[in-house]
Scaffold this motif. Structure first.
Motif, PDB file in Angstrom:
ATOM      1  N   PRO A 165      -4.517   4.378  -7.782  1.00 15.87           N
ATOM      2  CA  PRO A 165      -3.977   4.593  -9.127  1.00 15.87           C
ATOM      3  C   PRO A 165      -3.592   3.294  -9.830  1.00 15.87           C
ATOM      4  CG  PRO A 165      -2.203   4.770  -7.581  1.00 15.87           C
ATOM      5  CD  PRO A 165      -3.420   4.298  -6.795  1.00 15.87           C
ATOM      6  N   ILE A 166      -3.467   3.358 -11.138  1.00 13.50           N
ATOM      7  CA  ILE A 166      -2.812   2.320 -11.921  1.00 13.50           C
ATOM      8  C   ILE A 166      -1.827   2.986 -12.864  1.00 13.50           C
ATOM      9  CG2 ILE A 166      -4.587   0.520 -11.823  1.00 13.50           C
ATOM     10  CD1 ILE A 166      -5.666   1.566 -14.470  1.00 13.50           C
ATOM     11  N   ARG A 167      -0.716   2.300 -13.091  1.00 18.76           N
ATOM     12  CA  ARG A 167       0.268   2.776 -14.061  1.00 18.76           C
ATOM     13  C   ARG A 167       0.085   1.989 -15.343  1.00 18.76           C
ATOM     14  NH1 ARG A 167       6.288   2.231 -12.314  1.00 18.76           N
ATOM     15  NH2 ARG A 167       6.172   0.150 -13.252  1.00 18.76           N
ATOM     16  N   GLU A 201       1.540  12.094 -13.694  1.00 20.50           N
ATOM     17  CA  GLU A 201       2.042  11.498 -12.463  1.00 20.50           C
ATOM     18  C   GLU A 201       0.894  11.443 -11.465  1.00 20.50           C
ATOM     19  OE1 GLU A 201       5.520  13.354 -10.829  1.00 20.50           O
ATOM     20  OE2 GLU A 201       6.334  13.824 -12.820  1.00 20.50           O
ATOM     21  N   PRO A 202       0.769  10.344 -10.713  1.00 21.91           N
ATOM     22  CA  PRO A 202      -0.322  10.248  -9.743  1.00 21.91           C
ATOM     23  C   PRO A 202      -0.044  11.110  -8.522  1.00 21.91           C
ATOM     24  CG  PRO A 202       1.100   8.352  -9.529  1.00 21.91           C
ATOM     25  CD  PRO A 202       1.634   9.150 -10.698  1.00 21.91           C
ATOM     26  N   GLY A 203      -1.098  11.383  -7.746  1.00 21.87           N
ATOM     27  CA  GLY A 203      -0.931  12.202  -6.556  1.00 21.87           C
ATOM     28  C   GLY A 203      -0.104  11.543  -5.479  1.00 21.87           C
ATOM     29  N   SER A 204      -0.051  10.215  -5.465  1.00 27.49           N
ATOM     30  CA  SER A 204       0.700   9.473  -4.461  1.00 27.49           C
ATOM     31  C   SER A 204       1.186   8.158  -5.063  1.00 27.49           C
ATOM     32  CB  SER A 204      -0.184   9.191  -3.239  1.00 27.49           C
ATOM     33  OG  SER A 204       0.455   8.320  -2.319  1.00 27.49           O
ATOM     34  N   ASP A 205       2.223   7.587  -4.470  1.00 29.29           N
ATOM     35  CA  ASP A 205       2.718   6.282  -4.875  1.00 29.29           C
ATOM     36  C   ASP A 205       2.072   5.161  -4.073  1.00 29.29           C
ATOM     37  OD1 ASP A 205       4.432   7.309  -6.787  1.00 29.29           O
ATOM     38  OD2 ASP A 205       6.072   7.573  -5.345  1.00 29.29           O
ATOM     39  N   LEU A 228       4.092   1.528  -2.979  1.00 30.27           N
ATOM     40  CA  LEU A 228       5.517   1.644  -2.701  1.00 30.27           C
ATOM     41  C   LEU A 228       5.808   1.592  -1.206  1.00 30.27           C
ATOM     42  CD1 LEU A 228       6.649   4.373  -5.237  1.00 30.27           C
ATOM     43  CD2 LEU A 228       6.661   1.901  -5.463  1.00 30.27           C
ATOM     44  N   LEU A 229       4.830   1.960  -0.383  1.00 35.31           N
ATOM     45  CA  LEU A 229       5.040   1.962   1.058  1.00 35.31           C
ATOM     46  C   LEU A 229       5.416   0.579   1.546  1.00 35.31           C
ATOM     47  CD1 LEU A 229       4.893   3.702   3.618  1.00 35.31           C
ATOM     48  CD2 LEU A 229       2.520   2.965   3.879  1.00 35.31           C
ATOM     49  N   ARG A 230       4.803  -0.468   0.970  1.00 35.77           N
ATOM     50  CA  ARG A 230       5.093  -1.832   1.360  1.00 35.77           C
ATOM     51  C   ARG A 230       6.103  -2.488   0.410  1.00 35.77           C
ATOM     52  NH1 ARG A 230      -0.346  -1.014   1.982  1.00 35.77           N
ATOM     53  NH2 ARG A 230      -1.205  -1.387   4.050  1.00 35.77           N
ATOM     54  N   SER A 231       6.602  -1.690  -0.568  1.00 38.54           N
ATOM     55  CA  SER A 231       7.569  -2.183  -1.553  1.00 38.54           C
ATOM     56  C   SER A 231       7.045  -3.375  -2.332  1.00 38.54           C
ATOM     57  CB  SER A 231       8.893  -2.539  -0.860  1.00 38.54           C
ATOM     58  OG  SER A 231       9.444  -1.394  -0.270  1.00 38.54           O
TER      59      SER A 231
END
Length: 353
Positions: free
Chosen positions: A64-66, A97-101, A11-14
């Protein structure tokens, strides 16, 4: 069969991108896949580190993977993609939920951290271990009809891969790493649900000593579980790790071995020593026998110079009702031991192979 759909998070790089890996595996008459084979193909998804570059020894990275929430998947096997020269150990966490996005983050609480990455736990919510690997352990295939339910209606909506890099010698010169695990899965509903109970301790090992690190927990849920595999994990000082079912009969404890192993051997999931069930009122107990020739105290910790005492029980239940309890930890020595927990009739061979 539908492909397993995952999203890698960054998500940091969208940037979001779906990572599809769909190919039929040739299964060479392996009994663990018999149930799924009868009903459809088994497919594979590669959950790997995205070409990371750990810069310092004792780094822990997570990625992570969703999982597609519209489809129920069942993981029926794990194939490691790592060597002990590269990865000290790997864990797969199922998360709500993961620890980070972010795509990669630091996830060793007291370990060395890469300052360019944020730090977080493997899971923010609903953490449970579903697989562990170390010491060049081979692939794991679950028994026929057994699977880890993920995605869809399950509580596991994300899977986080954690890799511990004890050494970075192999990454000198900018070589990058894609250690991880190939997940074997099916969309065919498996009649038996897999789960893992992780037992462990805190505590310390005195200098030049033999120390028993012990833990025990009573099953308080009205469920019947069927252990089918166990795994041991320590660092350098571990010599024997053993786990037992303990039943109280006429004020006397009866011990039945779940599994026992030398943790310096490949740290794979081994078949249980006895076919047994665990149900409400039973106690599960584990011991790590540590032998230290060091002139200093060794404490439980995350680095390879610290110690760990872990005993994993992999089990199945009928339907989807696995234990709500995922972990069983004690404070370890010198505060906790089996005798102080009022266990008696302790097996004399609990520390010998």
């Amino acid at each position: 069969m539908a492909a397993l759909s995952f999203v890698r998070l960054n998500l940091l790089r969208s940037k979001f991108f779906w990572h599809f890996v769909c190919f039929a595996l040739f299964i060479h008459d392996q009994q663990g896949f018999a149930f799924a084979q009868e009903q459809g193909e088994i497919e594979t998804f590669d959950l790997l580190m995205p070409n990371v570059l750990p810069k310092k020894a004792e780094t822990y990275f997570c990625t992570p993977i969703r999982i597609d929430s519209d489809t129920d998947y069942y993981i029926v096997g794990f194939v490691p993609n790592a060597t002990m020269e590269t990865a000290h150990h790997m864990l797969l966490y199922g998360c709500e939920e993961p620890g980070s996005d972010e795509e990669v983050w630091n996830c060793g609480e007291m370990a060395v951290k890469d300052p360019s990455l944020r730090s977080a736990e493997p899971c923010k919510k609903g953490s449970q271990v579903i697989y562990a690997w170390a010491h060049d352990a081979p692939s794991l295939q679950l028994p026929p009809g057994v699977g880890f339910h993920v995605g869809g209606r399950s509580k596991i909506q994300y899977i986080t891969l954690q890799v511990h890099y004890a050494s970075v010698d192999r990454f000198v010169g900018g070589v990058r790493d894609d250690s991880g695990v190939f997940l074997k899965y099916t969309t065919i509903r498996q009649p038996k649900s897999a789960g893992v109970l992780l037992m462990g301790t805190g505590g310390r090992v005195p200098a030049n000593s033999v120390e028993y690190m012990e833990t025990a927990c009573k099953i308080n849920e009205d469920k019947v579980i069927y252990p089918f595999a166990f795994r041991t994990h320590t660092h350098a000082l571990g010599r024997v790790v053993s786990g037992y079912k303990v039943s109280r009969v006429n004020r006397r404890d009866e011990w039945k071995l779940i599994g026992k192993q030398d943790p310096q051997l490949p740290q794979m999931f081994y078949p249980v020593a006895n076919n047994l069930t665990l149900s409400k009122g039973d106690t599960v107990a584990a011991r790590c026998t540590m032998v230290s020739n060091r002139n200093w105290v060794t404490r439980i910790g995350l680095t390879s110079d610290d110690e760990m005492c872990n005993f994993y029980i992999m089990y199945w239940t009928e339907g989807g009702d696995v234990l709500n309890t995922k972990h069983c930890f004690s404070m370890g020595p010198p505060i906790y031991n089996w005798s102080r927990n009022r266990l008696n009739n302790i097996p004399e061979d609990a520390s010998t192979l």
